[in-house]
Design a protein around this motif. Structure first.
Motif, PDB file in Angstrom:
ATOM      1  N   ASP A   1       0.841  -1.194   0.000  1.00 40.13           N
ATOM      2  CA  ASP A   1       0.000   0.000   0.000  1.00 40.13           C
ATOM      3  C   ASP A   1       0.877   1.245   0.000  1.00 40.13           C
ATOM      4  N   ALA A   2       0.456   2.241  -0.790  1.00 32.99           N
ATOM      5  CA  ALA A   2       1.167   3.507  -0.787  1.00 32.99           C
ATOM      6  C   ALA A   2       0.992   4.177   0.565  1.00 32.99           C
ATOM      7  N   MET A   3       2.085   4.781   1.046  1.00 29.30           N
ATOM      8  CA  MET A   3       1.986   5.322   2.381  1.00 29.30           C
ATOM      9  C   MET A   3       3.101   6.314   2.693  1.00 29.30           C
ATOM     10  N   VAL A   4       2.961   6.925   3.853  1.00 32.11           N
ATOM     11  CA  VAL A   4       3.963   7.829   4.416  1.00 32.11           C
ATOM     12  C   VAL A   4       4.533   7.143   5.655  1.00 32.11           C
ATOM     13  N   ILE A   5       5.843   6.991   5.671  1.00 28.63           N
ATOM     14  CA  ILE A   5       6.507   6.242   6.733  1.00 28.63           C
ATOM     15  C   ILE A   5       7.420   7.183   7.505  1.00 28.63           C
ATOM     16  N   GLN A   6       7.366   7.089   8.812  1.00 26.93           N
ATOM     17  CA  GLN A   6       8.238   7.922   9.647  1.00 26.93           C
ATOM     18  C   GLN A   6       9.075   7.037  10.567  1.00 26.93           C
ATOM     19  N   ASN A   7      10.326   7.389  10.674  1.00 28.17           N
ATOM     20  CA  ASN A   7      11.237   6.668  11.566  1.00 28.17           C
ATOM     21  C   ASN A   7      12.108   7.658  12.335  1.00 28.17           C
ATOM     22  N   PRO A   8      12.396   7.355  13.585  1.00 23.50           N
ATOM     23  CA  PRO A   8      11.753   6.303  14.368  1.00 23.50           C
ATOM     24  C   PRO A   8      10.368   6.744  14.824  1.00 23.50           C
ATOM     25  N   ARG A   9       9.589   5.866  15.407  1.00 22.12           N
ATOM     26  CA  ARG A   9       8.286   6.263  15.939  1.00 22.12           C
ATOM     27  C   ARG A   9       8.451   7.009  17.262  1.00 22.12           C
ATOM     28  N   TYR A  10       9.470   6.626  18.017  1.00 27.59           N
ATOM     29  CA  TYR A  10       9.764   7.275  19.295  1.00 27.59           C
ATOM     30  C   TYR A  10      11.250   7.594  19.329  1.00 27.59           C
ATOM     31  N   GLN A  11      11.560   8.813  19.717  1.00 34.44           N
ATOM     32  CA  GLN A  11      12.950   9.243  19.790  1.00 34.44           C
ATOM     33  C   GLN A  11      13.169   9.976  21.107  1.00 34.44           C
ATOM     34  N   VAL A  12      14.203   9.531  21.828  1.00 36.79           N
ATOM     35  CA  VAL A  12      14.585  10.207  23.057  1.00 36.79           C
ATOM     36  C   VAL A  12      15.957  10.819  22.831  1.00 36.79           C
ATOM     37  N   THR A  13      16.096  12.076  23.155  1.00 38.97           N
ATOM     38  CA  THR A  13      17.382  12.742  23.025  1.00 38.97           C
ATOM     39  C   THR A  13      17.653  13.575  24.264  1.00 38.97           C
ATOM     40  N   GLN A  14      18.875  14.008  24.372  1.00 40.44           N
ATOM     41  CA  GLN A  14      19.247  14.853  25.506  1.00 40.44           C
ATOM     42  C   GLN A  14      19.203  16.313  25.095  1.00 40.44           C
ATOM     43  N   PHE A  15      19.001  17.141  26.066  1.00 47.41           N
ATOM     44  CA  PHE A  15      18.989  18.583  25.852  1.00 47.41           C
ATOM     45  C   PHE A  15      20.251  18.984  25.082  1.00 47.41           C
ATOM     46  N   GLY A  16      20.056  19.643  23.948  1.00 52.94           N
ATOM     47  CA  GLY A  16      21.190  20.136  23.177  1.00 52.94           C
ATOM     48  C   GLY A  16      21.820  19.141  22.230  1.00 52.94           C
ATOM     49  N   LYS A  17      21.412  17.882  22.255  1.00 52.05           N
ATOM     50  CA  LYS A  17      22.016  16.872  21.389  1.00 52.05           C
ATOM     51  C   LYS A  17      21.248  16.795  20.074  1.00 52.05           C
ATOM     52  N   PRO A  18      21.932  17.023  18.946  1.00 50.64           N
ATOM     53  CA  PRO A  18      21.224  17.043  17.650  1.00 50.64           C
ATOM     54  C   PRO A  18      20.490  15.736  17.392  1.00 50.64           C
ATOM     55  N   VAL A  19      19.364  15.880  16.710  1.00 52.80           N
ATOM     56  CA  VAL A  19      18.557  14.710  16.383  1.00 52.80           C
ATOM     57  C   VAL A  19      17.992  14.876  14.973  1.00 52.80           C
ATOM     58  N   THR A  20      17.865  13.752  14.268  1.00 57.73           N
ATOM     59  CA  THR A  20      17.295  13.757  12.914  1.00 57.73           C
ATOM     60  C   THR A  20      16.125  12.801  12.852  1.00 57.73           C
ATOM     61  N   LEU A  21      15.020  13.297  12.334  1.00 60.00           N
ATOM     62  CA  LEU A  21      13.833  12.476  12.112  1.00 60.00           C
ATOM     63  C   LEU A  21      13.676  12.280  10.606  1.00 60.00           C
ATOM     64  N   SER A  22      13.205  11.102  10.216  1.00 62.69           N
ATOM     65  CA  SER A  22      13.107  10.847   8.781  1.00 62.69           C
ATOM     66  C   SER A  22      11.686  10.519   8.357  1.00 62.69           C
ATOM     67  N   CYS A  23      11.424  10.809   7.107  1.00 62.90           N
ATOM     68  CA  CYS A  23      10.126  10.555   6.501  1.00 62.90           C
ATOM     69  C   CYS A  23      10.356  10.050   5.089  1.00 62.90           C
ATOM     70  N   SER A  24       9.628   9.022   4.721  1.00 67.90           N
ATOM     71  CA  SER A  24       9.684   8.546   3.338  1.00 67.90           C
ATOM     72  C   SER A  24       8.262   8.306   2.854  1.00 67.90           C
ATOM     73  N   GLN A  25       8.081   8.389   1.542  1.00 71.31           N
ATOM     74  CA  GLN A  25       6.748   8.227   0.977  1.00 71.31           C
ATOM     75  C   GLN A  25       6.816   7.405  -0.300  1.00 71.31           C
ATOM     76  N   THR A  26       5.784   6.599  -0.491  1.00 72.42           N
ATOM     77  CA  THR A  26       5.677   5.802  -1.709  1.00 72.42           C
ATOM     78  C   THR A  26       4.563   6.327  -2.610  1.00 72.42           C
ATOM     79  N   LEU A  27       4.039   7.516  -2.276  1.00 72.20           N
ATOM     80  CA  LEU A  27       2.920   8.090  -3.018  1.00 72.20           C
ATOM     81  C   LEU A  27       3.392   8.889  -4.235  1.00 72.20           C
ATOM     82  N   ASN A  28       4.705   9.164  -4.291  1.00 74.45           N
ATOM     83  CA  ASN A  28       5.271   9.968  -5.370  1.00 74.45           C
ATOM     84  C   ASN A  28       4.664  11.382  -5.434  1.00 74.45           C
ATOM     85  N   HIS A  29       4.335  11.905  -4.261  1.00 75.76           N
ATOM     86  CA  HIS A  29       3.803  13.258  -4.180  1.00 75.76           C
ATOM     87  C   HIS A  29       4.929  14.268  -4.223  1.00 75.76           C
ATOM     88  N   ASN A  30       4.654  15.420  -4.839  1.00 74.22           N
ATOM     89  CA  ASN A  30       5.732  16.396  -4.980  1.00 74.22           C
ATOM     90  C   ASN A  30       5.838  17.360  -3.796  1.00 74.22           C
TER      91      ASN A  30
END
Lengths: 115, 110
Positions: A1-30
């Motif tokens: 199924d076409a969808m929007v996927i986010q990783n991770p679902r839960y992220q714990v970080t420390q104050f001031g520590k850089p963090v990256t959240l990701s998103c991918s999609q199979t819908l081919n939306h612009n």
């Protein structure tokens, strides 16, 4: 199924520590969006990409950055997370111009905790 | 004044009740009105959308827009426990940005 996927679902970080959240999609939306949603509040748009064109909301803090290396992927970088950045981060996509063009498709979200 | 306002609830009803969820908006230029449903710890999903004034029905759900009073409503007939979620109204502003209400948390008790 076409969808929007986010990783991770839960992220714990420390104050001031850089963090990256990701998103991918199979819908081919612009268009891809990043929203911040705090408890019992409306989703707040941070920025969006229309193809490769980046559009930042005027009130989005500089601490928040985004990258879109290709159509399918988009990243949210928080350079120095503060306690006030703890929230659910939602990625969404849309494809203006097609039938039902005004629907935004949301991923399940990443819940960020800042310690 | 927020562009889209919504009573956050929470709203608790017994199974089978008719539910009425409401929003108001401030910008008379708004044309598209959406209702999103958000289950706990999930992303919003589009439930219904309407263009301009009038009613739209989809099964147990009816969306209603009254542009003269800038009022948006969602009615749920024969409510079920599976309808328990947060319901967000939204509209696109002239800049193409989707503006959400705060969301109303609904609980349908068996």
């Amino acid at each position: 199924d076409a969808m929007v996927i986010q990783n991770p679902r839960y992220q714990v970080t420390q104050f001031g520590k850089p963090v990256t959240l990701s998103c991918s999609q199979t819908l081919n939306h612009n268009v891809m969006y990043w929203y911040q949603q705090k408890s019992s509040q409306a989703p707040k748009l941070l920025f969006h990409y229309y193809d490769k064109d980046f559009n930042n909301e005027a009130d989005t803090p500089d601490n928040f950055q985004s990258r879109r290396p290709n159509t399918s992927f988009c990243f949210l970088d928080i350079r120095s997370p503060g306690l006030g950045d703890a929230a659910m981060y939602l990625c969404a996509t849309s494809s203006p111009g097609l039938a039902g063009a005004y629907e935004q498709f949301f991923g399940p979200g990443t819940r960020l905790t800042v310690l | 004044q927020k562009e889209v306002e919504q009573d956050p609830g929470p709203l608790s009803v017994p199974e089978g009740a008719i539910v009425s969820l409401n929003c108001t908006y401030s910008n008379s230029a708004f044309q598209y009105f959406m209702w999103y449903r958000q289950y706990s710890r999930k992303g919003p999903e589009l439930l219904m959308y309407t263009y301009s004034s009038g009613n739209k029905e989809d099964g147990r759900f009816t969306a209603q827009v009254d542009k003269s009073s800038k009022y948006i409503s969602l009615f749920i007939r024969d409510s079920q426990p599976s309808d328990s979620a947060t319901y967000l109204c939204a509209s696109y502003n002239q800049g193409g940005k989707l503006i959400f209400g705060q969301g109303t948390e609904l609980s349908v008790k068996p």
